[in-house]
Scaffold this motif. Sequence first.
Motif, short mmCIF file in Angstrom:
data_model
loop_
_atom_site.label_atom_id
_atom_site.label_comp_id
_atom_site.label_asym_id
_atom_site.label_seq_id
_atom_site.Cartn_x
_atom_site.Cartn_y
_atom_site.Cartn_z
N LYS A 126 63.21 -13.13 36.80
CA LYS A 126 63.74 -13.76 38.01
C LYS A 126 64.24 -12.71 39.01
CE LYS A 126 65.29 -17.66 35.21
NZ LYS A 126 66.47 -18.41 34.70
N VAL A 127 64.21 -11.45 38.60
CA VAL A 127 64.72 -10.37 39.45
C VAL A 127 63.62 -9.86 40.37
CG1 VAL A 127 65.58 -7.99 39.44
CG2 VAL A 127 66.46 -9.64 37.78
N ARG A 128 63.98 -9.61 41.61
CA ARG A 128 63.09 -8.93 42.54
C ARG A 128 63.78 -7.63 42.93
NH1 ARG A 128 60.99 -12.39 40.46
NH2 ARG A 128 59.74 -14.12 41.26
N GLY A 129 63.19 -6.52 42.52
CA GLY A 129 63.78 -5.23 42.83
C GLY A 129 63.40 -4.81 44.24
N VAL A 130 64.39 -4.50 45.05
CA VAL A 130 64.16 -4.07 46.43
C VAL A 130 64.69 -2.65 46.57
CG1 VAL A 130 64.56 -4.55 48.87
CG2 VAL A 130 64.41 -6.44 47.24
N ARG A 131 63.82 -1.71 46.81
CA ARG A 131 64.23 -0.31 46.89
C ARG A 131 63.28 0.45 47.79
NH1 ARG A 131 65.43 1.51 41.86
NH2 ARG A 131 65.84 -0.60 41.20
N ARG A 132 63.71 1.63 48.18
CA ARG A 132 62.88 2.49 49.00
C ARG A 132 62.16 3.50 48.12
NH1 ARG A 132 63.60 1.86 54.35
NH2 ARG A 132 65.49 0.84 55.08
N SER A 133 60.92 3.79 48.48
CA SER A 133 60.13 4.78 47.75
C SER A 133 60.11 6.07 48.56
CB SER A 133 58.71 4.27 47.53
OG SER A 133 57.94 5.24 46.85
N SER A 193 75.72 -5.79 41.09
CA SER A 193 76.50 -5.93 39.87
C SER A 193 75.61 -6.36 38.71
CB SER A 193 77.63 -6.95 40.05
OG SER A 193 78.27 -7.22 38.82
N ALA A 194 75.66 -5.60 37.62
CA ALA A 194 74.89 -5.95 36.42
C ALA A 194 75.50 -7.15 35.69
CB ALA A 194 74.83 -4.76 35.48
N LEU A 195 76.68 -7.60 36.11
CA LEU A 195 77.32 -8.74 35.47
C LEU A 195 76.79 -10.07 35.99
CD1 LEU A 195 81.05 -7.53 35.46
CD2 LEU A 195 79.38 -7.39 33.60
N LEU A 196 76.01 -10.02 37.07
CA LEU A 196 75.55 -11.25 37.70
C LEU A 196 74.18 -11.70 37.24
CD1 LEU A 196 77.08 -10.92 41.24
CD2 LEU A 196 77.22 -12.92 39.77
N PHE A 197 73.63 -11.02 36.27
CA PHE A 197 72.41 -11.51 35.64
C PHE A 197 72.31 -10.89 34.25
CE2 PHE A 197 71.32 -7.78 38.13
CZ PHE A 197 70.57 -7.01 37.26
N ASP A 198 71.57 -11.57 33.39
CA ASP A 198 71.36 -11.09 32.03
C ASP A 198 70.02 -10.39 31.93
OD1 ASP A 198 73.78 -12.15 31.05
OD2 ASP A 198 72.86 -14.13 30.83
N PHE A 199 69.94 -9.40 31.07
CA PHE A 199 68.68 -8.66 30.93
C PHE A 199 67.49 -9.59 30.66
CE2 PHE A 199 65.50 -6.10 28.77
CZ PHE A 199 65.44 -4.98 29.59
N PRO A 200 67.62 -10.64 29.83
CA PRO A 200 66.48 -11.53 29.60
C PRO A 200 65.98 -12.24 30.85
CG PRO A 200 68.11 -11.80 27.87
CD PRO A 200 68.75 -10.97 28.93
N ASP A 201 66.79 -12.25 31.92
CA ASP A 201 66.39 -12.91 33.17
C ASP A 201 65.59 -11.99 34.09
OD1 ASP A 201 67.66 -15.30 32.49
OD2 ASP A 201 69.58 -14.64 33.30
N VAL A 239 69.06 -21.12 44.34
CA VAL A 239 70.02 -20.07 44.67
C VAL A 239 69.30 -18.73 44.70
CG1 VAL A 239 72.14 -18.89 44.00
CG2 VAL A 239 71.91 -21.35 43.61
N VAL A 240 69.46 -18.02 45.80
CA VAL A 240 68.92 -16.67 45.96
C VAL A 240 70.09 -15.77 46.31
CG1 VAL A 240 67.29 -15.20 47.17
CG2 VAL A 240 66.75 -17.62 46.83
N TYR A 241 70.26 -14.68 45.55
CA TYR A 241 71.38 -13.80 45.89
C TYR A 241 71.00 -12.34 45.71
CZ TYR A 241 72.37 -13.97 40.80
OH TYR A 241 72.29 -13.91 39.43
N THR A 242 71.63 -11.51 46.52
CA THR A 242 71.50 -10.06 46.38
C THR A 242 72.76 -9.55 45.69
OG1 THR A 242 72.51 -9.65 48.55
CG2 THR A 242 70.12 -9.88 48.47
N VAL A 278 59.11 -4.08 47.09
CA VAL A 278 59.65 -5.18 46.29
C VAL A 278 58.82 -5.28 45.01
CG1 VAL A 278 60.14 -7.65 46.18
CG2 VAL A 278 60.37 -6.42 48.35
N THR A 279 59.49 -5.23 43.87
CA THR A 279 58.80 -5.28 42.58
C THR A 279 59.25 -6.49 41.78
OG1 THR A 279 60.49 -3.87 41.56
CG2 THR A 279 58.53 -2.78 42.46
N ARG A 280 58.37 -6.92 40.88
CA ARG A 280 58.68 -8.04 40.00
C ARG A 280 57.83 -7.91 38.74
NH1 ARG A 280 56.15 -13.72 41.63
NH2 ARG A 280 56.65 -13.96 39.43
N SER A 281 58.20 -8.65 37.72
CA SER A 281 57.40 -8.68 36.51
C SER A 281 57.57 -10.05 35.86
CB SER A 281 57.79 -7.56 35.54
OG SER A 281 56.89 -7.50 34.46
N SER A 282 56.94 -10.23 34.71
CA SER A 282 57.02 -11.52 34.03
C SER A 282 57.02 -11.31 32.53
CB SER A 282 55.82 -12.40 34.42
OG SER A 282 54.62 -11.86 33.90
#
Length: 476
Positions: free
Chosen positions: A229-236, A218-226, A212-215, A246-250
């Motif tokens: 699994k988040v890919r941040g998509v934003r303009r600089s 809403s902060a209710l659709l994922f938990d901070f510990p996840d 499942v991949v979703y955009t 696109v940013t990510r971490s681990s």
Amino acid sequence: MSGFRGFKNVASGQLKKNTDFVLVAAVKDASAEFGQSKGSPVKQLIDVVARQTIQNSKQFREFVVEASERLRELTSPESVPGLLQINSDLTAILERYYGESSISASWQPLNDLPVQMPTAEISVSDHGYTTGIDGVGHGLQRAIILTVLQYLAERGAASSEDTTFDEAQSDIIIAIEEPELYQHPTKQRLFKDVFRELVRSFNSETGIRLQVVYTTHSALLFDFPDFSKVRGVRRSGGLAIPPVIVTRSSLKECAKVLAESVGKNSEDAFAEGTLLARLHVFNSEIAEGFFGRVVVLIEGPSDRAIVEAYYRTLNRDPLAEGIVFANVEGKSKLDRPSVVFSALGIPTYLIFDSDKKYADKDEALAKVAINRQLQYLCGLRGAGIQDWPCGVTERFCSWETTIEDYLAECAGAEAFDAVLAATKVKFSIDRKDCLKTPAVASSCLVEWAARGVSFPRFREIVDRIDAILAEGLGVV
């Protein structure tokens, strides 16, 4: 999915044979998106599940092999003499015009038996009224999608011990645009739980694995510990046409930074499971920071209320500017969200108490350790890091004792007590609560300002945050 080029154009289309892609777009035309049309995600998802279930079964595969072999035999030129006769008849006619010429046609037998799979016709009964999916409200339409997904999750969880497959035989990739649309907060949380269950493992009875991949906004659709699994998509910012980043971490990367911040080697960092457990104390309020241009991490409710109140006195709305104030409920919890947000390219600003009042007490060493760690995370090094920091810097503000003590110091004891006493009566609340909500705290700041009191550090904090915003980082 328009423009999707992965399945047919990679590895000669081998991926397409065992993988299906289902897009649930943000609702635009309800009839087109959720009706009986071929492109309806509800119908497509149900049909795909049915098809893959059939195709993965041993009996069906054996039937296709046997039927295809029989089909090859029946369509082979050796089995149909009339095909060879076509060559000689065509050549005979051509020789009437060109005596030295001939025609030869090669006949390729059919290798695979084309199979028409069953498709679903879907209707919904709502309060005794039966109609197509396009005849009900958007909220119910999306709930039907959730129903199908939850069915898949529960179906996988209920697999019998007598499993058919030891590994996945096929995949369904479900892409959902903004699943929070038309859903109450409780339903959004339910979506999140269903998504998590869906991808936990493949279904050993059907052999189907789901991703499942979703955009979402809403902060209710994922938990901070996840966060991993988040890919941040934003303009600089900074360019006429800001690039999309696109940013990510681990967990591993963040654990390493946290270890370095307390003077440990990366080899001594928290195990990923240990760090994950330490992230569960953060709720959806902290997760809102993933959508901010800058996150102001604050250790307590009074700090948050007073700083937000100061913005109100400037007629500024932090939320409209992309500034997220997040109360972590304790200074010792500031480190983890600071590291996570920074790793995802979201700048942070920290506000905390230095707690110098503990300098001569047993807690002193622990307080100093936290102070030094937070300064390290804010970019200071070496001699720049102090045991008891006090003041405003580029990335943090620290009060020598508490923010309330700073207010009292600026206002003077008499004015400080007088305004709080009047505010207590005006809002019918306890004095201790006067500085814990932005609206009431704002009233206090206005009253102190009317008495000629100013708070220069608040102005400095705002200027520092504005400087971060001006860098153009984290533009959503």
